[in-house]
Enzyme design. Structure first.
Site, PDB file in Angstrom:
ATOM      1  N   HIS A 123       0.822  -1.216   0.000  1.00  0.00           N
ATOM      2  CA  HIS A 123       0.000   0.000   0.000  1.00  0.00           C
ATOM      3  C   HIS A 123       0.852   1.261   0.000  1.00  0.00           C
ATOM      4  O   HIS A 123       2.068   1.212   0.171  1.00  0.00           O
ATOM      5  CB  HIS A 123      -0.983  -0.001   1.169  1.00  0.00           C
ATOM      6  CG  HIS A 123      -0.371  -0.031   2.537  1.00  0.00           C
ATOM      7  ND1 HIS A 123       0.368   1.010   3.057  1.00  0.00           N
ATOM      8  CD2 HIS A 123      -0.420  -0.984   3.502  1.00  0.00           C
ATOM      9  CE1 HIS A 123       0.745   0.712   4.282  1.00  0.00           C
ATOM     10  NE2 HIS A 123       0.289  -0.503   4.581  1.00  0.00           N
ATOM     11  N   CYS A 141       2.618  -4.898   6.675  1.00  0.00           N
ATOM     12  CA  CYS A 141       2.439  -4.674   5.238  1.00  0.00           C
ATOM     13  C   CYS A 141       3.736  -4.185   4.592  1.00  0.00           C
ATOM     14  O   CYS A 141       4.738  -3.958   5.262  1.00  0.00           O
ATOM     15  CB  CYS A 141       1.348  -3.631   5.004  1.00  0.00           C
ATOM     16  SG  CYS A 141      -0.281  -4.163   5.573  1.00  0.00           S
TER      17      CYS A 141
END
Length: 166
Positions: A123, A141
């Site tokens: 992301h 992440c």
């Protein structure tokens, strides 16, 4: 007549400006056949077969060393996963989801009586880190800049393998 012409030109300019502000890019290049992330040097590569199409510096989980084992450990997984979803409304600008946890991840966490966690994405930074972020700041992440995630989002497809190396 002059006012109509002026109005048409103004409207056209506004529409073109609005199009330029889109967070979605169109990609018409070679297919991304694999994403490789090397955690030790904080680099991500978008590959077409053996050719590197794009390379990016990345941020990882706040505890970057080691494979993600349980929910909340702050680690980024290691192994082979797949792009399994896309989130155009991510809190971190745009994101593409990884197929973590796989059956082995679930089984290992289960032996400890814990959840393996989930929601692992590649992301952008989003509003929280628009002016910069610490090197490793996610909950597990892989983070890139908002501009870079627009590239990634446009280039990868669901089913693309993602290899995450230590």
């Amino acid at each position: 007549m002059r006012m109509i012409r002026f109005g048409v030109i103004l409207l056209t300019g506004l529409l073109l400006t609005a199009c330029g502000q889109s967070k979605f890019y169109n990609y018409r290049g070679p297919e991304v056949t694999q994403v490789v992330i090397n955690k030790s040097d904080r680099r991500m590569y978008l590959l077409h077969n053996e050719e590197v199409l794009k390379a990016y510096d990345v941020g990882l989980g706040f505890a970057p060393v080691g494979h993600k084992q349980v929910e909340g450990d702050g680690r980024t997984p290691e192994g082979i996963y797949y792009i399994d979803r896309r989130n155009p409304n991510s809190a971190f600008h745009l994101s593409v989801g990884l197929s973590y946890p796989n059956p082995q991840d679930r089984a290992f966490a289960s032996t400890m009586g814990k959840s393996p966690g989930g929601d692992i994405f590649i992301h952008g930074q989003g509003q929280t880190y628009k002016k910069g972020a610490p090197r490793d700041w996610t909950a597990g992440c892989i983070a890139v800049t908002d501009k870079q995630i627009r590239d990634v989002y446009s280039m990868v497809r669901e089913g693309t393998p993602v290899v995450i190396n230590p």
